[in-house]
Design a protein around this motif. Structure first.
Motif, PDB file in Angstrom:
ATOM      1  N   LEU A  75     -16.031  25.012  -1.217  1.00  0.00           N
ATOM      2  CA  LEU A  75     -15.462  26.325  -0.914  1.00  0.00           C
ATOM      3  C   LEU A  75     -13.978  26.225  -0.545  1.00  0.00           C
ATOM      4  O   LEU A  75     -13.165  27.066  -0.948  1.00  0.00           O
ATOM      5  CB  LEU A  75     -16.253  26.978   0.215  1.00  0.00           C
ATOM      6  N   ALA A  76     -13.621  25.190   0.222  1.00  0.00           N
ATOM      7  CA  ALA A  76     -12.216  25.020   0.581  1.00  0.00           C
ATOM      8  C   ALA A  76     -11.372  24.726  -0.655  1.00  0.00           C
ATOM      9  O   ALA A  76     -10.248  25.225  -0.788  1.00  0.00           O
ATOM     10  CB  ALA A  76     -12.071  23.899   1.610  1.00  0.00           C
ATOM     11  N   ARG A  77     -11.916  23.937  -1.572  1.00  0.00           N
ATOM     12  CA  ARG A  77     -11.187  23.650  -2.811  1.00  0.00           C
ATOM     13  C   ARG A  77     -11.073  24.898  -3.685  1.00  0.00           C
ATOM     14  O   ARG A  77     -10.187  24.980  -4.534  1.00  0.00           O
ATOM     15  CB  ARG A  77     -11.899  22.528  -3.578  1.00  0.00           C
ATOM     16  N   ALA A  78     -11.986  25.853  -3.492  1.00  0.00           N
ATOM     17  CA  ALA A  78     -11.906  27.133  -4.200  1.00  0.00           C
ATOM     18  C   ALA A  78     -10.997  28.122  -3.477  1.00  0.00           C
ATOM     19  O   ALA A  78     -10.984  29.309  -3.811  1.00  0.00           O
ATOM     20  CB  ALA A  78     -13.311  27.719  -4.366  1.00  0.00           C
ATOM     21  N   ARG A  79     -10.277  27.636  -2.467  1.00  0.00           N
ATOM     22  CA  ARG A  79      -9.302  28.415  -1.715  1.00  0.00           C
ATOM     23  C   ARG A  79      -9.952  29.515  -0.884  1.00  0.00           C
ATOM     24  O   ARG A  79      -9.345  30.553  -0.617  1.00  0.00           O
ATOM     25  CB  ARG A  79      -8.212  28.976  -2.632  1.00  0.00           C
ATOM     26  N   ARG A  80     -11.167  29.261  -0.452  1.00  0.00           N
ATOM     27  CA  ARG A  80     -11.834  30.156   0.490  1.00  0.00           C
ATOM     28  C   ARG A  80     -11.539  29.706   1.912  1.00  0.00           C
ATOM     29  O   ARG A  80     -11.382  28.517   2.182  1.00  0.00           O
ATOM     30  CB  ARG A  80     -13.349  30.143   0.258  1.00  0.00           C
ATOM     31  N   SER A  81     -11.481  30.666   2.832  1.00  0.00           N
ATOM     32  CA  SER A  81     -11.341  30.317   4.246  1.00  0.00           C
ATOM     33  C   SER A  81     -12.727  29.938   4.765  1.00  0.00           C
ATOM     34  O   SER A  81     -13.675  30.704   4.670  1.00  0.00           O
ATOM     35  CB  SER A  81     -10.770  31.497   5.040  1.00  0.00           C
ATOM     36  N   VAL A  82     -12.833  28.717   5.288  1.00  0.00           N
ATOM     37  CA  VAL A  82     -14.130  28.144   5.660  1.00  0.00           C
ATOM     38  C   VAL A  82     -14.070  27.570   7.062  1.00  0.00           C
ATOM     39  O   VAL A  82     -13.108  26.878   7.426  1.00  0.00           O
ATOM     40  CB  VAL A  82     -14.533  27.017   4.679  1.00  0.00           C
ATOM     41  N   LEU A  83     -15.095  27.857   7.836  1.00  0.00           N
ATOM     42  CA  LEU A  83     -15.257  27.258   9.156  1.00  0.00           C
ATOM     43  C   LEU A  83     -16.618  26.580   9.219  1.00  0.00           C
ATOM     44  O   LEU A  83     -17.639  27.208   8.935  1.00  0.00           O
ATOM     45  CB  LEU A  83     -15.161  28.316  10.261  1.00  0.00           C
TER      46      LEU A  83
END
Length: 336
Positions: free
Chosen positions: A23-31
């Protein structure tokens, strides 16, 4: 933790970090919110992870956290105790310390708890020389003396399976059922001894298992002991969203644990909530949990994409100027 994240991942094991990485590599904000209690923490090494065999579980997780952070993801320590759906369709996850965080989607990868047989001395050796999975640990105890503790149906099958790794296998019936005539014939044919006395304790000398103490007082020397835990899903967060864990049965019908059911790529019955890893798949090893997290991450990104497009279309239509009267050009032949 202020604002709205695209995805909050509950649990920072192999499944959670793998999903967060995608998800982070897809440029999503992830926690990622991680309680810091991985199931395989007692084990010195993990196995059957292609390219990372013999890696310490903690080293894999440390590398995974660094990779997620390298792509802009965030990882925090904490225990998510519940989650609720908000009026805008997103979710609010509440932590044990009172903090909360909002997300458009949730990926729950909280794993399971191994509920061990209640035998004195057993828990202290868990993950070292008290084992359950031959594919995880069989090679490390090959050709050594192995005991199999029967606490229910399936003890005979487990003994026959572990015979693959050693010719010295003893089945301790303990509280398990008596083998049938056919099962006794199978055990005898494979040279597996059967002890009918109940087990009173597991004994060790320093950092090494020495044997199994029977209720009669006799000590049966063993280098390793195989047990069958009850695999109980850590499903509290999912329960708060209306997703209950269900019993999981072995092929012979006896219950081996609980898990939260999911569809393809980990989608649950609650829209916007995905699961991956042992919380939904009791038999998942580290590599399969990581693969499931990746699949779930891709599915979540696609779901968010469709929502982003719908919102963009609606916003464009709302901001477009109203159409004026239609302009009609006269036939040039009629102008004069």
């Amino acid at each position: 933790m202020d604002g709205m994240y695209d995805v909050v991942v509950v649990g920072g094991g192999a499944a959670g970090l793998s999903g967060a990485l995608a998800l982070a590599r897809a440029r999503r904000s992830v926690l990622v919110v991680d309680g810091g209690e991985p199931r395989n923490a007692p084990a010195e090494e993990m196995h059957n992870y292609l390219g990372r065999d013999d890696t310490a579980p903690g080293d894999l997780l440390a590398t995974g956290r660094a990779e997620v952070a390298g792509y802009g993801g965030e990882v925090v320590r904490g225990d998510v105790v519940s989650a609720t759906r908000e009026d805008d369709g997103g979710f609010r996850a509440t932590l044990a310390d009172g903090r909360s965080v909002r997300a458009r989607r949730l990926l729950v990868t909280t794993g399971l708890v191994d509920e061990l047989p209640d035998v004195p001395g057993l828990r202290e050796r868990w993950g070292h020389d008290v084992l359950h999975c031959p594919y995880c640990h069989g090679w490390e105890v090959r050709d050594r003396s192995i005991g199999v503790l029967s606490t229910g149906p399936g003890g005979v099958l487990k003994a026959l399976l572990w015979r693959q790794w050693s010719a010295d296998v003893t089945l301790f019936l303990h509280t398990g059922p008596e083998p049938s005539d056919d099962e006794r014939a199978q055990l005898a044919a494979r040279g597996i001894a059967v002890v009918t006395d109940e087990v009173a304790a597991v004994e060790a000398d320093g950092d090494r298992l020495t044997g199994v103490r029977l209720a009669s007082g006799r000590l049966v020397p063993r280098d390793a002991l195989v047990v069958a835990p009850v695999f109980t899903a850590r499903s509290g967060v999912l329960t708060s969203l209306g997703l209950a864990a269900e019993d999981v049965a072995a092929p012979d019908g006896h219950v081996v644990g609980s898990a939260v059911s999911a569809g393809p790529a980990g989608a649950t019955a609650v829209p916007g909530v995905w699961v991956a890893g042992n919380v939904t798949d009791l038999m998942a090893q580290v590599i399969t949990a990581a693969a499931a997290g990746l699949q779930a991450g891709g599915a979540i990104n696609a779901d968010l994409l469709f929502e982003d497009v719908r919102r963009a279309v609606a916003a464009r239509q709302a901001s477009a100027p109203p159409a004026g009267p239609e302009l009609t050009l006269a036939d040039p032949a009629q102008r004069n």
